[in-house]
Design a protein around this motif. Structure first.
Motif, PDB file in Angstrom:
ATOM      1  N   TYR A  24       0.821  -1.202   0.000  1.00  0.00           N
ATOM      2  CA  TYR A  24       0.000   0.000   0.000  1.00  0.00           C
ATOM      3  C   TYR A  24       0.860   1.258   0.000  1.00  0.00           C
ATOM      4  O   TYR A  24       1.734   1.439   0.839  1.00  0.00           O
ATOM      5  CB  TYR A  24      -0.937  -0.004   1.205  1.00  0.00           C
ATOM      6  N   GLY A  25       0.605   2.111  -0.977  1.00  0.00           N
ATOM      7  CA  GLY A  25       1.392   3.330  -1.123  1.00  0.00           C
ATOM      8  C   GLY A  25       2.587   3.149  -2.030  1.00  0.00           C
ATOM      9  O   GLY A  25       3.093   4.125  -2.590  1.00  0.00           O
ATOM     10  N   THR A  26       3.048   1.915  -2.156  1.00  0.00           N
ATOM     11  CA  THR A  26       4.175   1.596  -3.034  1.00  0.00           C
ATOM     12  C   THR A  26       3.672   1.103  -4.382  1.00  0.00           C
ATOM     13  O   THR A  26       4.024   1.640  -5.430  1.00  0.00           O
ATOM     14  CB  THR A  26       5.075   0.523  -2.392  1.00  0.00           C
ATOM     15  N   PHE A  61      -0.665   2.359  -8.948  1.00  0.00           N
ATOM     16  CA  PHE A  61      -0.216   3.620  -9.503  1.00  0.00           C
ATOM     17  C   PHE A  61       0.093   3.414 -10.990  1.00  0.00           C
ATOM     18  O   PHE A  61       0.403   2.285 -11.416  1.00  0.00           O
ATOM     19  CB  PHE A  61       1.022   4.115  -8.760  1.00  0.00           C
ATOM     20  N   PRO A  62       0.029   4.463 -11.804  1.00  0.00           N
ATOM     21  CA  PRO A  62       0.103   4.302 -13.268  1.00  0.00           C
ATOM     22  C   PRO A  62       1.321   3.544 -13.779  1.00  0.00           C
ATOM     23  O   PRO A  62       1.228   2.816 -14.772  1.00  0.00           O
ATOM     24  CB  PRO A  62       0.104   5.752 -13.772  1.00  0.00           C
ATOM     25  N   GLU A  63       2.459   3.692 -13.132  1.00  0.00           N
ATOM     26  CA  GLU A  63       3.699   3.105 -13.649  1.00  0.00           C
ATOM     27  C   GLU A  63       3.984   1.704 -13.117  1.00  0.00           C
ATOM     28  O   GLU A  63       4.951   1.055 -13.540  1.00  0.00           O
ATOM     29  CB  GLU A  63       4.884   4.025 -13.306  1.00  0.00           C
ATOM     30  N   VAL A  64       3.157   1.223 -12.196  1.00  0.00           N
ATOM     31  CA  VAL A  64       3.512   0.029 -11.427  1.00  0.00           C
ATOM     32  C   VAL A  64       3.521  -1.244 -12.270  1.00  0.00           C
ATOM     33  O   VAL A  64       4.489  -2.022 -12.240  1.00  0.00           O
ATOM     34  CB  VAL A  64       2.577  -0.122 -10.213  1.00  0.00           C
ATOM     35  N   ILE A  65       2.454  -1.526 -13.005  1.00  0.00           N
ATOM     36  CA  ILE A  65       2.369  -2.802 -13.724  1.00  0.00           C
ATOM     37  C   ILE A  65       3.500  -2.938 -14.742  1.00  0.00           C
ATOM     38  O   ILE A  65       4.175  -3.981 -14.814  1.00  0.00           O
ATOM     39  CB  ILE A  65       0.998  -2.955 -14.393  1.00  0.00           C
ATOM     40  N   ALA A  66       3.754  -1.905 -15.505  1.00  0.00           N
ATOM     41  CA  ALA A  66       4.833  -1.970 -16.494  1.00  0.00           C
ATOM     42  C   ALA A  66       6.189  -2.165 -15.823  1.00  0.00           C
ATOM     43  O   ALA A  66       7.042  -2.920 -16.326  1.00  0.00           O
ATOM     44  CB  ALA A  66       4.851  -0.682 -17.337  1.00  0.00           C
ATOM     45  N   THR A  67       6.390  -1.529 -14.677  1.00  0.00           N
ATOM     46  CA  THR A  67       7.659  -1.679 -13.964  1.00  0.00           C
ATOM     47  C   THR A  67       7.832  -3.101 -13.443  1.00  0.00           C
ATOM     48  O   THR A  67       8.913  -3.697 -13.572  1.00  0.00           O
ATOM     49  CB  THR A  67       7.739  -0.678 -12.793  1.00  0.00           C
ATOM     50  N   LEU A  68       6.775  -3.664 -12.866  1.00  0.00           N
ATOM     51  CA  LEU A  68       6.863  -5.040 -12.368  1.00  0.00           C
ATOM     52  C   LEU A  68       7.129  -6.022 -13.503  1.00  0.00           C
ATOM     53  O   LEU A  68       7.919  -6.968 -13.347  1.00  0.00           O
ATOM     54  CB  LEU A  68       5.563  -5.412 -11.645  1.00  0.00           C
ATOM     55  N   ILE A  92      11.939  -2.401  -1.361  1.00  0.00           N
ATOM     56  CA  ILE A  92      11.398  -1.231  -2.050  1.00  0.00           C
ATOM     57  C   ILE A  92      10.071  -0.867  -1.402  1.00  0.00           C
ATOM     58  O   ILE A  92       9.147  -1.683  -1.356  1.00  0.00           O
ATOM     59  CB  ILE A  92      11.203  -1.545  -3.552  1.00  0.00           C
ATOM     60  N   ALA A  93       9.969   0.375  -0.896  1.00  0.00           N
ATOM     61  CA  ALA A  93       8.789   0.713  -0.105  1.00  0.00           C
ATOM     62  C   ALA A  93       8.546   2.211  -0.039  1.00  0.00           C
ATOM     63  O   ALA A  93       9.480   3.008  -0.087  1.00  0.00           O
ATOM     64  CB  ALA A  93       8.940   0.164   1.315  1.00  0.00           C
ATOM     65  N   GLN A  94       7.278   2.546   0.113  1.00  0.00           N
ATOM     66  CA  GLN A  94       6.880   3.929   0.364  1.00  0.00           C
ATOM     67  C   GLN A  94       6.877   4.234   1.859  1.00  0.00           C
ATOM     68  O   GLN A  94       7.142   5.361   2.269  1.00  0.00           O
ATOM     69  CB  GLN A  94       5.484   4.172  -0.228  1.00  0.00           C
ATOM     70  N   GLY A  95       6.564   3.238   2.676  1.00  0.00           N
ATOM     71  CA  GLY A  95       6.449   3.461   4.113  1.00  0.00           C
ATOM     72  C   GLY A  95       7.806   3.724   4.750  1.00  0.00           C
ATOM     73  O   GLY A  95       8.649   2.823   4.814  1.00  0.00           O
ATOM     74  N   TYR A  96       8.008   4.930   5.227  1.00  0.00           N
ATOM     75  CA  TYR A  96       9.304   5.263   5.826  1.00  0.00           C
ATOM     76  C   TYR A  96       9.470   4.576   7.186  1.00  0.00           C
ATOM     77  O   TYR A  96      10.422   3.818   7.394  1.00  0.00           O
ATOM     78  CB  TYR A  96       9.457   6.785   5.961  1.00  0.00           C
ATOM     79  N   HIS A 131      18.711   4.397  -1.830  1.00  0.00           N
ATOM     80  CA  HIS A 131      18.320   5.344  -2.876  1.00  0.00           C
ATOM     81  C   HIS A 131      16.925   5.864  -2.566  1.00  0.00           C
ATOM     82  O   HIS A 131      16.160   5.235  -1.829  1.00  0.00           O
ATOM     83  CB  HIS A 131      18.318   4.689  -4.263  1.00  0.00           C
ATOM     84  N   GLU A 132      16.569   6.992  -3.159  1.00  0.00           N
ATOM     85  CA  GLU A 132      15.247   7.588  -2.982  1.00  0.00           C
ATOM     86  C   GLU A 132      14.720   8.063  -4.334  1.00  0.00           C
ATOM     87  O   GLU A 132      15.456   8.691  -5.100  1.00  0.00           O
ATOM     88  CB  GLU A 132      15.332   8.759  -2.010  1.00  0.00           C
ATOM     89  N   VAL A 133      13.456   7.726  -4.629  1.00  0.00           N
ATOM     90  CA  VAL A 133      12.819   8.134  -5.882  1.00  0.00           C
ATOM     91  C   VAL A 133      11.392   8.587  -5.568  1.00  0.00           C
ATOM     92  O   VAL A 133      10.921   8.439  -4.435  1.00  0.00           O
ATOM     93  CB  VAL A 133      12.802   6.982  -6.904  1.00  0.00           C
ATOM     94  N   THR A 134      10.707   9.095  -6.568  1.00  0.00           N
ATOM     95  CA  THR A 134       9.328   9.534  -6.366  1.00  0.00           C
ATOM     96  C   THR A 134       8.300   8.643  -7.065  1.00  0.00           C
ATOM     97  O   THR A 134       7.114   8.705  -6.745  1.00  0.00           O
ATOM     98  CB  THR A 134       9.138  10.985  -6.848  1.00  0.00           C
ATOM     99  N   THR A 135       8.738   7.810  -8.008  1.00  0.00           N
ATOM    100  CA  THR A 135       7.841   6.855  -8.658  1.00  0.00           C
ATOM    101  C   THR A 135       8.563   5.524  -8.822  1.00  0.00           C
ATOM    102  O   THR A 135       9.804   5.477  -8.876  1.00  0.00           O
ATOM    103  CB  THR A 135       7.370   7.352 -10.046  1.00  0.00           C
ATOM    104  N   LEU A 136       7.794   4.454  -8.932  1.00  0.00           N
ATOM    105  CA  LEU A 136       8.390   3.125  -8.936  1.00  0.00           C
ATOM    106  C   LEU A 136       9.293   2.889 -10.137  1.00  0.00           C
ATOM    107  O   LEU A 136      10.329   2.227 -10.019  1.00  0.00           O
ATOM    108  CB  LEU A 136       7.292   2.059  -8.886  1.00  0.00           C
ATOM    109  N   ASP A 137       8.931   3.422 -11.301  1.00  0.00           N
ATOM    110  CA  ASP A 137       9.721   3.154 -12.496  1.00  0.00           C
ATOM    111  C   ASP A 137      11.145   3.687 -12.411  1.00  0.00           C
ATOM    112  O   ASP A 137      12.047   3.197 -13.102  1.00  0.00           O
ATOM    113  CB  ASP A 137       9.028   3.719 -13.738  1.00  0.00           C
ATOM    114  N   GLN A 138      11.388   4.639 -11.522  1.00  0.00           N
ATOM    115  CA  GLN A 138      12.722   5.197 -11.371  1.00  0.00           C
ATOM    116  C   GLN A 138      13.719   4.219 -10.744  1.00  0.00           C
ATOM    117  O   GLN A 138      14.932   4.441 -10.820  1.00  0.00           O
ATOM    118  CB  GLN A 138      12.671   6.491 -10.551  1.00  0.00           C
TER     119      GLN A 138
END
Length: 221
Positions: free
Chosen positions: A11-13, A96-103, A170-174, A206-213
């Protein structure tokens, strides 16, 4: 057998939780109470690990949260009766929009994908289906512990033989994921979608703002 592992928060990731929170604000609007305050209190309760001890399944945690909202706003069984709607919304979360393609790209690059979610088995199958890409799934129900409890992380690490050389988290939850990853010396990538400031001295690799990064570091071979 692959020896490249990626563990993900859910969730959130991978999945956007907005629909769950919208269900709470919709109920608050119907009751004539401050919808934004109700939303904030719902999120705060759900994130407070003190509300998860001793262990209880995610659906019960959510029901307790709604009962708590009733108490906070001086209502009787109003938020609580929205429990089915809130659970349905949670089961219906979208990526999130980029998630499926990234996975899909990560799968093609040979990574073994593992989801570690503070959820339960009456909820997570629908969430996983929305991702379209098969992942191994571990929930708090499996280990009777919620992240950031190291019990959850150690159970997964022991099962797969995770090391700093074969694995990224890989996670959004800090607080729920990045802090324990730092404590356990897990290489990590923080999906900081809202560009929040770290709450402690713990830092991801590392830190990013979207999963595809993340793909810049997770290459083939």
């Amino acid at each position: 057998m692959t020896d490249k592992y990626l563990t993900f928060d859910c969730y959130g990731t991978l999945l956007n939780e907005t629909n769950t929170y919208d269900a709470v604000t919709q109920a608050a609007t119907e009751f004539g109470v401050d919808a934004q305050l109700a939303r904030q209190r719902f999120i705060a309760y759900q994130d407070d690990r003190n509300n998860m001890h001793p262990y209880l399944d995610y659906d019960l945690l959510t029901r307790n949260n709604l009962i708590h909202l009733d108490y906070q706003f001086g209502l009787r069984h109003q938020f609580e009766r929205y429990f089915p709607e809130v659970l349905i919304a949670h089961r219906s979360l979208k990526p999130f929009p980029e998630v499926i393609a990234t996975l899909k790209t990560l799968k093609q690059r040979g990574y073994h994908l593992i989801m570690m979610s503070n959820s339960s088995w009456d909820i997570i199958p629908a969430n996983a289906a929305a991702l379209e890409v098969p992942l191994d799934i571990w929930t708090a129900e499996d280990v009777h512990a919620y992240k950031p409890d190291h019990t959850f992380f150690n159970a997964v690490a022991d099962h797969y033989g995770l090391t700093s050389a074969n694995h990224w988290h890989i996670a959004q939850g800090y607080l729920s994921d990045i802090v324990p990853a730092d404590q356990l010396n897990w290489p990590s990538i923080w999906i900081n979608r809202d560009s929040e400031a770290p709450a402690t001295a713990a830092r991801p690799t590392h830190e990013v703002t979207t999963l595809d990064q993340i793909l810049q570091w997770l290459t083939e071979g």
